[in-house]
Design an enzyme around this catalytic site. Structure first.
Site, mmCIF file in Angstrom:
data_model
loop_
_atom_site.group_PDB
_atom_site.id
_atom_site.type_symbol
_atom_site.label_atom_id
_atom_site.label_comp_id
_atom_site.label_asym_id
_atom_site.label_seq_id
_atom_site.Cartn_x
_atom_site.Cartn_y
_atom_site.Cartn_z
ATOM 1 N N HIS A 1 0.838 -1.208 0.000
ATOM 2 C CA HIS A 1 0.000 0.000 0.000
ATOM 3 C C HIS A 1 0.868 1.252 0.000
ATOM 4 O O HIS A 1 0.506 2.273 0.568
ATOM 5 C CB HIS A 1 -0.983 -0.007 1.181
ATOM 6 C CG HIS A 1 -2.064 -1.032 1.004
ATOM 7 N ND1 HIS A 1 -3.182 -0.805 0.230
ATOM 8 C CD2 HIS A 1 -2.180 -2.304 1.460
ATOM 9 C CE1 HIS A 1 -3.950 -1.891 0.234
ATOM 10 N NE2 HIS A 1 -3.354 -2.818 0.964
ATOM 11 N N ASP B 1 1.603 -4.039 -9.603
ATOM 12 C CA ASP B 1 1.325 -5.365 -10.168
ATOM 13 C C ASP B 1 1.685 -5.418 -11.656
ATOM 14 O O ASP B 1 2.330 -6.357 -12.120
ATOM 15 C CB ASP B 1 -0.160 -5.724 -9.987
ATOM 16 C CG ASP B 1 -0.591 -5.632 -8.532
ATOM 17 O OD1 ASP B 1 0.284 -5.538 -7.658
ATOM 18 O OD2 ASP B 1 -1.812 -5.631 -8.287
ATOM 19 N N GLU C 1 -6.936 -0.780 -16.151
ATOM 20 C CA GLU C 1 -7.586 -1.275 -14.930
ATOM 21 C C GLU C 1 -8.263 -0.132 -14.172
ATOM 22 O O GLU C 1 -9.370 -0.285 -13.663
ATOM 23 C CB GLU C 1 -6.570 -2.010 -14.048
ATOM 24 C CG GLU C 1 -7.247 -2.719 -12.907
ATOM 25 C CD GLU C 1 -6.555 -3.991 -12.444
ATOM 26 O OE1 GLU C 1 -5.684 -4.515 -13.161
ATOM 27 O OE2 GLU C 1 -6.896 -4.444 -11.343
ATOM 28 N N SER D 1 -11.053 -17.692 -23.125
ATOM 29 C CA SER D 1 -10.202 -18.093 -22.011
ATOM 30 C C SER D 1 -10.543 -19.503 -21.556
ATOM 31 O O SER D 1 -11.706 -19.813 -21.284
ATOM 32 C CB SER D 1 -10.381 -17.134 -20.819
ATOM 33 O OG SER D 1 -9.759 -17.708 -19.684
ATOM 34 N N ASP E 1 2.475 1.933 -3.206
ATOM 35 C CA ASP E 1 2.632 2.333 -4.627
ATOM 36 C C ASP E 1 1.799 3.564 -4.968
ATOM 37 O O ASP E 1 2.302 4.503 -5.581
ATOM 38 C CB ASP E 1 2.401 1.157 -5.603
ATOM 39 C CG ASP E 1 1.034 0.504 -5.564
ATOM 40 O OD1 ASP E 1 0.229 0.824 -4.660
ATOM 41 O OD2 ASP E 1 0.773 -0.337 -6.454
ATOM 42 N N SER F 1 -2.164 -11.316 -8.594
ATOM 43 C CA SER F 1 -2.191 -10.474 -9.801
ATOM 44 C C SER F 1 -2.456 -11.211 -11.106
ATOM 45 O O SER F 1 -1.777 -10.993 -12.114
ATOM 46 C CB SER F 1 -0.901 -9.671 -9.929
ATOM 47 O OG SER F 1 -0.815 -8.776 -8.879
ATOM 48 N N SER F 2 -3.471 -12.065 -11.086
ATOM 49 C CA SER F 2 -3.846 -12.685 -12.355
ATOM 50 C C SER F 2 -4.356 -11.611 -13.320
ATOM 51 O O SER F 2 -4.128 -11.713 -14.529
ATOM 52 C CB SER F 2 -4.903 -13.763 -12.138
ATOM 53 O OG SER F 2 -5.993 -13.245 -11.432
ATOM 54 N N SER F 3 -5.002 -10.561 -12.813
ATOM 55 C CA SER F 3 -5.511 -9.543 -13.742
ATOM 56 C C SER F 3 -4.364 -8.773 -14.401
ATOM 57 O O SER F 3 -4.392 -8.536 -15.606
ATOM 58 C CB SER F 3 -6.509 -8.601 -13.074
ATOM 59 O OG SER F 3 -5.998 -8.082 -11.888
ATOM 60 N N GLY G 1 -4.880 -13.106 -5.003
ATOM 61 C CA GLY G 1 -4.180 -11.839 -4.829
ATOM 62 C C GLY G 1 -2.764 -11.884 -5.377
ATOM 63 O O GLY G 1 -1.876 -11.176 -4.911
HETATM 64 C C1 GLA Z 1 -3.048 -4.366 -4.963
HETATM 65 C C2 GLA Z 1 -2.900 -3.249 -5.989
HETATM 66 C C3 GLA Z 1 -1.455 -2.730 -5.993
HETATM 67 C C4 GLA Z 1 -1.015 -2.366 -4.572
HETATM 68 C C5 GLA Z 1 -1.313 -3.501 -3.593
HETATM 69 C C6 GLA Z 1 -1.031 -3.116 -2.166
HETATM 70 O O1 GLA Z 1 -2.282 -5.473 -5.349
HETATM 71 O O2 GLA Z 1 -3.228 -3.707 -7.269
HETATM 72 O O3 GLA Z 1 -1.356 -1.614 -6.862
HETATM 73 O O4 GLA Z 1 -1.600 -1.170 -4.151
HETATM 74 O O5 GLA Z 1 -2.656 -3.917 -3.682
HETATM 75 O O6 GLA Z 1 0.328 -2.917 -1.966
#
Ligand code: GLA
Length: 385
Positions: free
Chosen positions: A33, A173, A161, A66, A35, A127-129, A125
């Site tokens: 948290h 991400d 996004e 997909s 970035d 980051s598949s997106s 969580g």
């Molecule tokens: C998610 C968001 C990132 C970042 C994290 C927390 O993954 O996509 O940009 O803010 O939360 O660090």
């Protein structure tokens, strides 16, 4: 890839003139948290991610499929008429990337057929997106010979996004998915986008991701709430301080000026952003000097700060981190946005089996949920295969 090739052939005829691509998921080692607060992050790309096989068409049709959402069939649209459509669900990510590339002036004037397959655990969580966005960006770059560099692809993927899908995420991400490097983490200054690769050479330790397997319910709205609390704090601090982001502050400057933040909860949020940013830079220094224990201690502090000041951990992530601390982790913390998802731990290599068994048991006892464990393999960023 073999299955994906078969799928492509089944849906779109043959494999003639196709190209294949991959973009990874990510795990953040520290700097959470920070970035969107102009601070530092320290993520690495995983060896799991999203694969794509793509081909340019002679007409204007866009066909997206997909293997992870077979029930949705082929999503069809037109390259000159790309719009957000909630019912298209996952396909809004690749469509959003195409929209942002086009809006930025990159010429994409023919249709495409693309088949995707992702092997990142769903909703974890990891980051598949972002990996779906980056694999699309690199596919479009190669198919249409776009003169675009990786950082610009990353920026446009984040924009897709934020503005197309409507999730207000920071840049971490997409950056990790785009610019990851095998066996390295990336120290990224999210304010300037200056970055530096740090080799992750663990001689006697393993990095282990543990999945809470908890659905991330209201995560997006709480995420956006944290962001706006940080914006409020910044505005109040700017009454006396010439700063552009919370990431500009040292701990001392924050302590001297925190009284400017009127709401106590907002003050805690800002404290996390400031301390976590400083902690991230310190942690990387420790790692570079071979002090894994020191790095691990700062990971633990990061978790505590996310638990007490930022309040994004929740029962499951806390249970996992505590179990990891008790079972001999050198460091363990939640990773990603929080509210579910995963922890990341550094564990002595000889203790990994015991760690997995005991943390799994403790976690089940306190939550009734089964955790999943993955040993991290740090891979490369988005690439043509
Ligand atoms: C998610 C968001 C990132 C970042 C994290 C927390 O993954 O996509 O940009 O803010 O939360 O660090």
């Amino acid at each position: 890839m073999k299955q994906l090739r078969n799928t492509f052939t089944e849906r779109f005829g043959d494999l003639e003139n196709t190209l294949s691509f991959f973009a990874p998921g990510r795990v953040n080692l520290i700097g959470e948290h920070t970035d969107y607060n102009g601070g530092h992050v320290f993520p690495c790309a995983l060896s799991v991610g999203t694969y794509a096989i793509a081909r340019k068409r002679d007409d204007k049709k866009v066909h997206l499929y997909s293997m992870n959402f077979e029930e949705m069939g082929v999503i069809e649209t037109k390259i000159d008429n790309l719009e957000y459509d909630k019912t298209r669900d996952w396909a809004n990510y690749p469509i959003g990337v195409a929209v942002m590339l086009k809006e930025a002036g990159y010429e994409i004037n023919q249709g495409v057929d693309i088949a995707f397959y992702g092997n990142i655990p769903n909703g974890a969580g990891l980051s598949s997106s972002a990996s779906l966005e980056l694999v699309t960006a690199i596919a479009l770059k190669e198919l249409f010979h776009l003169d675009i560099d990786k950082v610009e692809m990353v920026r446009l993927a984040q924009k897709a996004e934020n503005e197309f899908v409507g999730v207000n995420c920071g840049i971490m991400d997409q950056f990790a998915s785009g610019l990851g490097k095998k066996d390295h983490a990336i120290l990224l200054d999210c304010d300037t986008l200056d970055y530096q690769y740090t080799p992750i050479v663990l001689k006697n330790e393993k990095l282990i991701i543990t999945n809470t397997n908890k659905r991330r319910g209201l995560a997006d709205s709480k995420y956006n709430e944290r962001r706006s609390q940080c914006e409020t704090a910044l505005k109040e601090l700017q009454a006396e301080l010439a700063i552009d982001s919370l990431g500009d502050l040292t701990r001392e400057e924050f302590e001297q000026h925190k009284h400017l933040i009127s709401d106590k909860v907002v003050q805690k949020r800002a404290k996390h952003a400031v301390y976590e940013n400083v902690r991230t830079v310190e942690a990387v220094q420790k790692l570079n000097s071979g002090d894994i224990e020191g790095f691990g201690r700062l990971m633990n502090e990061s978790h505590e700060s996310l638990r007490d000041d930022y309040e994004v951990t929740g029962k499951e992530l806390d249970a996992l981190a505590e179990a990891a601390w008790q079972e001999g982790a050198i460091g363990s913390r939640m990773t990603g946005a929080g509210f579910g998802g995963c922890t990341i731990s550094i564990v002595p290599e000889e203790a990994t089996d015991r760690f997995i068994e005991n943390v799994g048991r403790r976690y089940y006892e306190s939550t009734g949920l089964e955790a999943d464990f993955y040993v991290v393999d740090i891979g490369d960023g988005a690439k043509t295969l």
